[in-house]
Enzyme design. Structure first.
Site, PDB file in Angstrom:
ATOM      1  N   ARG A  18       0.922  -1.304  -0.024  1.00  0.00           N
ATOM      2  CA  ARG A  18      -0.010   0.119   0.182  1.00  0.00           C
ATOM      3  C   ARG A  18       0.913   1.144  -0.069  1.00  0.00           C
ATOM      4  NH1 ARG A  18      -3.626  -0.429   5.029  1.00  0.00           N
ATOM      5  NH2 ARG A  18      -1.645  -1.370   5.672  1.00  0.00           N
ATOM      6  N   ASN A  36      -6.312  -2.659   1.593  1.00  0.00           N
ATOM      7  CA  ASN A  36      -6.048  -4.247   1.785  1.00  0.00           C
ATOM      8  C   ASN A  36      -7.657  -4.644   1.888  1.00  0.00           C
ATOM      9  OD1 ASN A  36      -3.200  -4.349   2.044  1.00  0.00           O
ATOM     10  ND2 ASN A  36      -3.362  -4.515   4.198  1.00  0.00           N
TER      11      ASN A  36
END
Length: 90
Positions: A18, A36
């Site tokens: 990320r 996620n």
């Protein structure tokens, strides 16, 4: 402008996917978000100029060091004119 919804499968959580996606997007001037999923994938919404979005998409096929990308699912998405910057969502 081009917008995509992307789902990345593989070893993509716990490897800074990320954060590095956000860094790449900011470097390219692409707006959107990354998060996620509960099943271990990473979901990304990206929009911007077509060459920049395409470059970020290519990066998603390998991700950061430590990631092992098995599959990348891509869908065309609608432009979100209100979206600015690139965020990490939880």
């Amino acid at each position: 402008m081009k917008a995509l919804g992307v789902r990345v499968e593989g070893r993509v959580q716990g490897v800074w996917f990320r954060a590095t996606t956000q860094e790449e997007a900011q470097r390219l001037g692409v707006s959107g978000w990354v998060r996620n999923t509960k099943d271990g994938d990473v979901e990304i919404f990206m929009q911007g100029e077509e060459p920049d979005v395409d470059q970020l998409l290519q990066w998603c096929h390998h991700g950061p060091p430590g990631a092992r990308v098995l599959n990348v699912h891509i869908e065309t998405a609608q432009i979100d004119a209100a979206l600015k910057g690139f965020d990490i969502r939880h």
